[in-house]
Write an enzyme that holds these catalytic residues in place. Sequence first.
Site, PDB file in Angstrom:
ATOM      1  N   ASP A 468       0.830  -1.207   0.000  1.00 19.95           N
ATOM      2  CA  ASP A 468       0.000   0.000   0.000  1.00 19.95           C
ATOM      3  C   ASP A 468       0.863   1.255   0.000  1.00 19.95           C
ATOM      4  O   ASP A 468       2.042   1.228   0.368  1.00 19.95           O
ATOM      5  CB  ASP A 468      -0.929  -0.014   1.220  1.00 19.95           C
ATOM      6  N   ASP A 538     -10.620   1.732  -3.192  1.00 17.14           N
ATOM      7  CA  ASP A 538     -11.103   1.456  -1.847  1.00 17.14           C
ATOM      8  C   ASP A 538     -12.630   1.419  -1.800  1.00 17.14           C
ATOM      9  O   ASP A 538     -13.208   0.983  -0.806  1.00 17.14           O
ATOM     10  CB  ASP A 538     -10.601   2.527  -0.870  1.00 17.14           C
TER      11      ASP A 538
END
Length: 727
Positions: A468, A538
Amino acid sequence: MGVMVQEQTGLFHLQSTDMSYLIQIVDGYPVHVYWGSRLKHRESMPDLLIHTPAGAGLDRLPQEYPQYGSGDFRNPAYQVELEDGTRITELKYDGYRISKGKPPLPGLPAVYAEDESEADTLELILKDAYSGLQVVLLYTIFADRNVIVRSARLSNEGKGGLRIRRALSASVDITGKQEMEMVYLSGAWAREGNITRRPLLQGETRIDSKRGISSHQFNPFAALVAKETTEYHGEAFGFSLVYSGSFEAGAEVDSFGSTRFGIGINSFDFAWLLSPGESFQTPEAVMVYSGQGLGDMSRTYHRLYRTRLCRGKYRDEERPILVNNWEATYFNFNADKLVAIAEEGAKLGIELFVLDDGWFGKRDADNSSLGDWYEDRRKLPGGLADVAERINRLGLKFGLWFEPEMISPDSELYRKHPDWCLHVPERRRTEARWQLVLDYTRKEVRDYIYDSLSAIFSSVPVAYVKWDMNRGLTEIGSADLPPERQAETAHRYVLGLYELLERITADFPHILFESCSSGGGRFDPGMLHYMPQTWTSDNTDAVERLKIQYGTSLVYPVSAIGAHVSAVPNHQVGRMTPLDFRGDVAMSGNFGYELDLTKFTEEEKETVKHQVAFYKQIRGLVQKGDLYRLKSPFEGNESAWMFVSEDKGEALVFCFQVMAVPNPPRRTLRLDGLDPELEYEVQSGHRGEKSIIGGDRLMKLGLPLAYEQKDYESRWFRLQALKPGKS
């Protein structure tokens, strides 16, 4: 095919099975002649040759790598500052080289040829006699693909220093095509992949990122299309940059209707000192031509990126079905809770459990511990190895989340090395999510991250890593660089990232790496070279994902698109959608779940069992088949797409209706990509019925389609070609 040269006219003809690209040397300048459908090569092609208009100078010449300051007043492809402060250079043709195959780009990700017969590379050598600047323009053409790959290498062969202020990867002047439009991907966090299409008028149309990453706002891709171009018809010229940092891409239409398009590293806040004897290599731009609409352009990108950009074990392997604990637990978990979710996953046929954020340091919220890559024994008393082994015994592989490019001010690492983040002395350090960015221009920082991660990978059976990166770059300065090189920091950061990724993916080839940057903030070809899939957004709401996944597929293969089923109400938009609908959307990518499986009802567990079993049957087709977009979610209430095997013997269709329609008209869905000569057995996933329909009828008349009178309805159909004589 390949690269053909006419020495007497200075004409270079790059030719593939279905495409031609022509360059001519005019008065010492490389000039763009043609890019489009394949032309037959002839010994003499005088009708194609370009001549400088009388009195017009360079401002009317369609150049391949234009300069500024010598009569061309449009956007240049490069700019260099000399030691005396002047910015005037004039590159003139100095020769060429042709080689088989495609050379790698040192320190940069790039598409590749597995065999030298797949491609030919032309190098055009340009020199500025006064400064000693040499620029080599690299062109690779693939024999069986409508693809040109371009980049530039700038070298200082003079005696004084040079400062590069602008160095694009590709510039193309397209003439004789009026009323063109630019298509690109725009958006924001949780709204990635929106398709924007706008006409090109006199002046500039530009997209870019100044964030140090390719960004949620714009993707490093654009296509120039004819006004009449659709998904199925018309010309499209695609440009995709294999780069993960700040970029720019733009079209400039001059007063004569000529369009100049350039793409490369963003020249804003960029400079690079080039000492005598040094070279600078730009990232490469992948240029795709289609004469059959945007869909054909996309499929060309998909095949190339899936098989000649992605690498390693998982390039060709089917990807595992996973469950991620993030939306199930966030930071509030212990080892037993994780194993309980994995136990349910094993019963449902899931293959991989991923432990997300919160397992390291003292990470109970997102305000601490980034950089402290050791397990939190409060949550995991037996450590990561214990949890991984317990999960492995259930028959699931184990995956782990990292954010290796970040550092928390509240961390042991920061207290020990406060200078290891990107920063400017005496300036505040801008925090986002209570975190700063590690300075990847520094070798000791990269070595620390490598050592930290490799220690875990060597002691814990990690099969998957979610890498990430949750913020853009600010205070872009490095304590390791002298003042005159501070403007190199952002690009050196990207080069440092690539160096680390090359090292760690080579040393741990068994690990499936997935890139993430708050979802799609760094969904670009550069990252795909090291990590064959990306967490697309997301936002896991199925309705929003129709647009996100459809738009992302404009350039990226489905094998790169991570897609998960999450709980309802959805955590991003609060919407309630049926499990079947969520599953069908997520199965149109790399499939998984992001929720608490222990909270499912028995009925929901049965649904998930069927979804998992079904995806195992179809994932080879979904991940490797040709994608055909049939109905756009940007244009109405319905969406549809299909996957077709390379031999056209198998296909899978997904259809979606967002809101119920009262008293609906009779619907049919025209399919694409089938063999019109074949008969197909069509199985309806909704009714379980089977029928036999000819490929020609499916594509010209369509597939009958009916939804129930409910919101959020989906359908799927499987097609299997019948052997000749069978009906």
